[in-house]
Write an enzyme that holds these catalytic residues in place. Structure first.
Site, mmCIF file in Angstrom:
data_model
loop_
_atom_site.group_PDB
_atom_site.id
_atom_site.type_symbol
_atom_site.label_atom_id
_atom_site.label_comp_id
_atom_site.label_asym_id
_atom_site.label_seq_id
_atom_site.Cartn_x
_atom_site.Cartn_y
_atom_site.Cartn_z
ATOM 1 N N LYS A 187 -8.018 71.888 86.809
ATOM 2 C CA LYS A 187 -7.653 72.526 85.542
ATOM 3 C C LYS A 187 -6.652 73.677 85.748
ATOM 4 O O LYS A 187 -6.370 74.082 86.865
ATOM 5 C CB LYS A 187 -8.914 73.024 84.828
ATOM 6 C CG LYS A 187 -9.832 71.874 84.400
ATOM 7 C CD LYS A 187 -9.159 70.917 83.442
ATOM 8 C CE LYS A 187 -10.105 69.940 82.771
ATOM 9 N NZ LYS A 187 -10.634 68.892 83.648
HETATM 10 C C1 LIG Z 1 -11.420 66.727 77.676
HETATM 11 C C2 LIG Z 1 -12.440 67.189 78.676
HETATM 12 N N1 LIG Z 1 -13.590 67.721 78.245
HETATM 13 C C3 LIG Z 1 -14.533 68.158 79.082
HETATM 14 C C4 LIG Z 1 -14.365 68.065 80.445
HETATM 15 C C5 LIG Z 1 -15.487 68.499 81.346
HETATM 16 O O1 LIG Z 1 -15.167 69.578 82.148
HETATM 17 P P1 LIG Z 1 -16.110 69.965 83.384
HETATM 18 O O2 LIG Z 1 -15.739 69.072 84.508
HETATM 19 O O3 LIG Z 1 -15.788 71.405 83.646
HETATM 20 O O4 LIG Z 1 -17.509 69.777 82.949
HETATM 21 C C6 LIG Z 1 -13.197 67.525 80.961
HETATM 22 C C7 LIG Z 1 -13.022 67.421 82.423
HETATM 23 O O5 LIG Z 1 -12.144 66.818 82.954
HETATM 24 C C8 LIG Z 1 -12.204 67.061 80.066
HETATM 25 O O6 LIG Z 1 -11.061 66.520 80.498
#
Ligand SMILES: Cc1ncc(COP(=O)(O)O)c(C=O)c1O
Length: 388
Positions: A187
């Site tokens: 990210k």
């Molecule tokens: C659109 C979206 N929402 C939520 C997430 C979840 O993030 P995390 O891996 O921090 O839980 C991601 C992760 O790639 C994502 O692309």
């Protein structure tokens, strides 16, 4: 040219400088490794950065989304509207409650959910909508918020891609009821794994904070500090979703260069767009006029009218030229789990059309101009070789 380990250009590489390394060492030497003063500092600085009143740190964005829904008391049988064009997390958190994820299509010609379809999908069971700021390009929040307010529906933003994004000059993080960010390794700001939710509502923030550490009453983390006490009370079923000081130290160092990293990503995006727009073989992403794009993703679309090979083959061709790429996303309704819930292929044609043509190109602050040019040259080469 065949891919070799030495000249492979990865799809992503995190920008970790000496600041992050020394911040982690400092925490290690302090002896306090888990949730503590660095997490609180990270929350305060993050809230200040996006202009939000409250920020609560989590072990992931998935955890943040989960507890955002818990804090609004989502119940079994409730419905939550979300785009099919998203990652697993956005939908799975709804299923944790035995609530129904109600999927909606992309707006024609965009990766975002269509506010018109959102309005049509509302029923008397709808409790929330989770708009996803796909790639870092903010959704049409004015329309979404107006529809949501009219129907008493909560707005929980999935801003996993959207730091720092601005919608009409306002930072994403202060628009809906709760906004959830991701600090996963790829990210725009990373802590390895991690997440944050922001809200203007003190009660929601307090509820999320309490649930993130076992449902224990106020300041559970302080029970081992000089000002804390061993006494605690468990108020409700909670979770172990806390961020650690080790991670927060990385986050603070990353936050300090967040603007600079966004500017670098924006410059790479501009370079790609200038060089690839003239080619019929591809469609370049749109750039919002009245918003700031975080450029977490640069999603190019293969144009089947001009190219004899499909998206999968273009990815293979790039791989042969030692260039890593990715695809965001396989729409939720095409996955087995969602088909078991009754969704079917063909149901959301705009999302399927976008998915079939999408390639995410490398875009990160450490990408050099030479790297960017390599990607551009490879795409030019492919378009010459396979032109219709
Ligand atoms: C659109 C979206 N929402 C939520 C997430 C979840 O993030 P995390 O891996 O921090 O839980 C991601 C992760 O790639 C994502 O692309």
């Amino acid at each position: 040219m065949l891919a070799t380990a030495t000249n492979f250009l990865p799809y992503h590489r995190a920008l970790i400088d000496e600041e992050e390394v020394s911040a982690v060492l400092e925490v290690l030497r302090s002896g306090w490794l888990t949730t503590g003063p660095r997490v609180r500092e990270f929350e305060t600085e993050f809230a200040r950065y996006v202009g939000a009143r409250h920020a609560v740190a989590f072990s992931s964005c998935t955890a943040a989304l989960h507890l955002a829904l818990a804090s609004i008391d989502l119940q079994e049988g409730d419905e939550v509207i979300l785009p099919t064009m998203t990652f697993a997390s956005t939908g799975e958190v709804v299923l944790y409650f035995k609530a129904r994820p109600v999927l909606v299509d992309c707006k024609e010609g965009a990766f975002h959910l269509d506010p018109g379809q959102f309005a049509k999908a509302i029923t008397n069971r709808t409790r929330a909508i989770i708009p996803v700021h796909y790639a870092g390009h903010p959704c049409e929040m004015e329309e979404i918020l107006a529809i949501a307010r009219q129907h008493g529906v909560k707005v929980i933003e999935d801003a996993a891609h959207a730091l720092p994004s601005r919608y009409k000059k306002t930072f994403v993080g202060t628009l809906g009821d709760i906004t959830c960010f991701s600090f996963y390794a790829t990210k725009t700001l990373t802590t390895g794994e991690g997440g944050m939710s922001t809200t203007e509502n003190a009660d929601l923030a307090e509820r999320m904070r309490m649930l993130s550490l076992h449902g224990i009453n106020k300041d559970a983390w302080k029970r081992y500090t000089a000002e804390g006490t061993w006494r605690y009370d468990i108020l409700e079923t909670g979770y172990k979703y806390n961020l650690t000081d080790l991670q927060a130290a990385i986050g603070l160092a990353q936050l300090a260069k967040c603007d600079a990293m966004q500017q670098r990503r924006a410059a790479i995006a501009e370079r790609y767009t200038e060089a690839l727009r003239p080619l019929d073989a591809y469609d370049v992403p749109s750039v919002p006029e009245d918003a700031q794009h975080a450029w977490h993703l640069y999603v190019l679309q293969v144009n089947p009218a001009s190219l004899r090979i499909d998206r999968n083959r273009v990815i293979e061709e790039l791989k042969e030229r030692s260039i890593g790429t990715s695809v965001h996303f396989i729409p939720l309704h095409l996955h087995t789990l969602y088909q078991q819930l009754g969704y079917r292929s063909g149901q959301f044609p705009n999302a399927e059309e976008r998915f079939e043509r999408a390639i995410s190109l490398p875009i990160y602050p450490g990408l050099t101009e030479q790297d960017t040019d390599r990607v551009i040259e490879a795409l030019h080469d492919i378009s010459r070789q396979y032109r219709r």
